[in-house]
Design an enzyme around this catalytic site. Sequence first.
Site, PDB file in Angstrom:
ATOM      1  N   ASN A  43      29.341  75.681  13.780  1.00 32.67           N
ATOM      2  CA  ASN A  43      30.699  75.949  14.685  1.00 32.67           C
ATOM      3  C   ASN A  43      31.627  77.337  14.288  1.00 32.67           C
ATOM      4  O   ASN A  43      30.981  77.500  13.144  1.00 32.67           O
ATOM      5  CB  ASN A  43      31.188  74.769  13.915  1.00 32.67           C
ATOM      6  CG  ASN A  43      32.700  74.615  14.187  1.00 32.67           C
ATOM      7  OD1 ASN A  43      33.689  75.508  14.432  1.00 32.67           O
ATOM      8  ND2 ASN A  43      32.881  74.087  14.766  1.00 32.67           N
ATOM      9  N   HIS A  54      32.645  74.822  19.277  1.00 32.07           N
ATOM     10  CA  HIS A  54      32.037  74.005  17.859  1.00 32.07           C
ATOM     11  C   HIS A  54      29.708  74.249  17.682  1.00 32.07           C
ATOM     12  O   HIS A  54      29.794  75.016  18.252  1.00 32.07           O
ATOM     13  CB  HIS A  54      31.325  72.437  18.804  1.00 32.07           C
ATOM     14  CG  HIS A  54      33.518  71.559  18.833  1.00 32.07           C
ATOM     15  ND1 HIS A  54      33.387  70.582  18.646  1.00 32.07           N
ATOM     16  CD2 HIS A  54      34.507  72.914  17.956  1.00 32.07           C
ATOM     17  CE1 HIS A  54      35.113  70.598  18.644  1.00 32.07           C
ATOM     18  NE2 HIS A  54      35.667  71.871  18.293  1.00 32.07           N
ATOM     19  N   GLU A  56      27.269  72.286  18.685  1.00 30.76           N
ATOM     20  CA  GLU A  56      26.451  72.124  19.466  1.00 30.76           C
ATOM     21  C   GLU A  56      26.483  73.287  20.807  1.00 30.76           C
ATOM     22  O   GLU A  56      25.910  73.796  20.928  1.00 30.76           O
ATOM     23  CB  GLU A  56      26.781  70.769  20.335  1.00 30.76           C
ATOM     24  CG  GLU A  56      26.675  69.466  18.851  1.00 30.76           C
ATOM     25  CD  GLU A  56      28.045  69.218  18.734  1.00 30.76           C
ATOM     26  OE1 GLU A  56      28.089  68.657  17.789  1.00 30.76           O
ATOM     27  OE2 GLU A  56      28.625  69.760  18.163  1.00 30.76           O
ATOM     28  N   SER A  79      27.726  63.796  14.153  1.00 31.83           N
ATOM     29  CA  SER A  79      28.372  62.996  15.625  1.00 31.83           C
ATOM     30  C   SER A  79      29.115  63.547  16.115  1.00 31.83           C
ATOM     31  O   SER A  79      30.083  64.462  15.796  1.00 31.83           O
ATOM     32  CB  SER A  79      28.747  62.296  15.283  1.00 31.83           C
ATOM     33  OG  SER A  79      29.187  61.134  16.288  1.00 31.83           O
ATOM     34  N   CYS A  81      31.553  65.311  19.448  1.00 29.48           N
ATOM     35  CA  CYS A  81      33.434  65.448  19.613  1.00 29.48           C
ATOM     36  C   CYS A  81      32.531  64.856  20.651  1.00 29.48           C
ATOM     37  O   CYS A  81      31.660  64.729  21.555  1.00 29.48           O
ATOM     38  CB  CYS A  81      34.060  66.294  19.659  1.00 29.48           C
ATOM     39  SG  CYS A  81      33.711  68.263  20.295  1.00 29.48           S
ATOM     40  N   CYS A  84      31.907  68.172  23.051  1.00 27.41           N
ATOM     41  CA  CYS A  84      30.170  68.131  23.418  1.00 27.41           C
ATOM     42  C   CYS A  84      29.307  67.079  23.860  1.00 27.41           C
ATOM     43  O   CYS A  84      28.104  67.543  24.211  1.00 27.41           O
ATOM     44  CB  CYS A  84      29.797  68.613  21.999  1.00 27.41           C
ATOM     45  SG  CYS A  84      30.597  70.081  21.032  1.00 27.41           S
ATOM     46  N   ASP A 144      40.394  71.687  13.748  1.00 23.49           N
ATOM     47  CA  ASP A 144      39.077  71.347  13.899  1.00 23.49           C
ATOM     48  C   ASP A 144      39.048  70.294  15.848  1.00 23.49           C
ATOM     49  O   ASP A 144      38.268  70.299  16.295  1.00 23.49           O
ATOM     50  CB  ASP A 144      37.667  71.102  13.011  1.00 23.49           C
ATOM     51  CG  ASP A 144      36.767  71.685  14.364  1.00 23.49           C
ATOM     52  OD1 ASP A 144      36.309  72.929  14.677  1.00 23.49           O
ATOM     53  OD2 ASP A 144      35.153  71.017  14.297  1.00 23.49           O
TER      54      ASP A 144
END
Length: 148
Positions: A43, A54, A56, A79, A81, A84, A144
């Site tokens: 991130n 982020h 990912e 996990s 968002c 993503c 975030d």
Amino acid sequence: MQDDAYYMKRAYEQALKSYEEGGCPIGSVLVDGEGNIIGAGHNMRVQSDSPILHGEMSALTNAGRQKSYLKTTLYTTLSPCMMCSGTIVQFKIPRVVVGENDNFGGNEDFLRERGVAITLLDDPSCKELMSKFIAEKPELWNEDIAEE
């Protein structure tokens, strides 16, 4: 699966790097069908003043253009968002391995409904680092995840 633990450790190292830089501790790696890490990132919303980098998204950006993602696995410490998750679906990434989902439930059902295989590792290191960050910087965490 031992390979999953190995790649999650690489994703965790990315999360720790972000934490040490003052950012949100979420890390990710993209692994090809041969077991090569083709993209790693963390991130960078704080570090790059970017609303979309982020963990990912950073890993995918660092992987560069791919002709196909059909044989890849995305490892992420938290996990994913919706942003993503949408990207995972868009590029047809078939499998996502999640470090933890206690601190943020993410969109695992959304992904499963679209055929993405989800593996939850329930990793204590990922949980601990994220919990520590949320306790230290609740305003940044809320920013975030777009919470007031």
